[in-house]
Design a protein around this motif. Structure first.
Motif, mmCIF file in Angstrom:
data_model
loop_
_atom_site.group_PDB
_atom_site.id
_atom_site.type_symbol
_atom_site.label_atom_id
_atom_site.label_comp_id
_atom_site.label_asym_id
_atom_site.label_seq_id
_atom_site.Cartn_x
_atom_site.Cartn_y
_atom_site.Cartn_z
ATOM 1 N N ALA A 1 0.852 -1.196 0.000
ATOM 2 C CA ALA A 1 0.000 0.000 0.000
ATOM 3 C C ALA A 1 0.888 1.245 0.000
ATOM 4 O O ALA A 1 1.877 1.296 0.716
ATOM 5 N N PRO A 2 0.497 2.244 -0.786
ATOM 6 C CA PRO A 2 1.278 3.496 -0.815
ATOM 7 C C PRO A 2 1.298 4.162 0.557
ATOM 8 O O PRO A 2 0.402 3.958 1.376
ATOM 9 N N TRP A 4 0.783 7.176 1.435
ATOM 10 C CA TRP A 4 -0.343 8.083 1.747
ATOM 11 C C TRP A 4 -1.560 7.306 2.226
ATOM 12 O O TRP A 4 -2.338 7.794 3.047
ATOM 13 N N GLN A 5 -1.746 6.081 1.716
ATOM 14 C CA GLN A 5 -2.866 5.251 2.169
ATOM 15 C C GLN A 5 -2.660 4.837 3.628
ATOM 16 O O GLN A 5 -3.583 4.870 4.434
ATOM 17 N N VAL A 6 -1.428 4.438 3.929
ATOM 18 C CA VAL A 6 -1.107 4.000 5.293
ATOM 19 C C VAL A 6 -1.310 5.142 6.282
ATOM 20 O O VAL A 6 -1.931 4.971 7.326
ATOM 21 N N SER A 7 -0.817 6.330 5.929
ATOM 22 C CA SER A 7 -0.959 7.451 6.860
ATOM 23 C C SER A 7 -2.432 7.854 7.002
ATOM 24 O O SER A 7 -2.871 8.253 8.081
ATOM 25 N N LEU A 9 -4.991 5.721 6.797
ATOM 26 C CA LEU A 9 -5.575 4.707 7.678
ATOM 27 C C LEU A 9 -5.182 4.970 9.128
ATOM 28 O O LEU A 9 -6.005 4.855 10.040
#
Length: 65
Positions: A1-2, A4-7, A9
């Motif tokens: 996952a990129p 930006w997606q992790v941050s 979430l």
């Protein structure tokens, strides 16, 4: 996952936890308030019982002495 997606979430999770913590805190405050009220009633009941005991003691003394 990129990243930006992790941050994103992580942010959502943080918000959810913060919300849950707030609800939990409110519940604890309510319980503590209830406990304080119960303890106050217990204290009043104890005082009344002591008064009853003193009255019975006095009556007993008057009858027996």
């Amino acid at each position: 996952a990129p990243a930006w997606q992790v941050s994103g979430l992580a942010e959502q999770l943080e918000e959810r936890l913060f919300h849950l913590y707030g609800l939990h805190n409110e519940l604890i405050q309510e319980r503590l308030q209830e406990l304080a009220e119960v303890m106050e009633r217990v204290g009043q009941a104890e005082a009344e019982l002591r008064q009853v005991c003193r009255t019975v003691e006095a009556a007993y003394r008057d009858l027996c002495l």
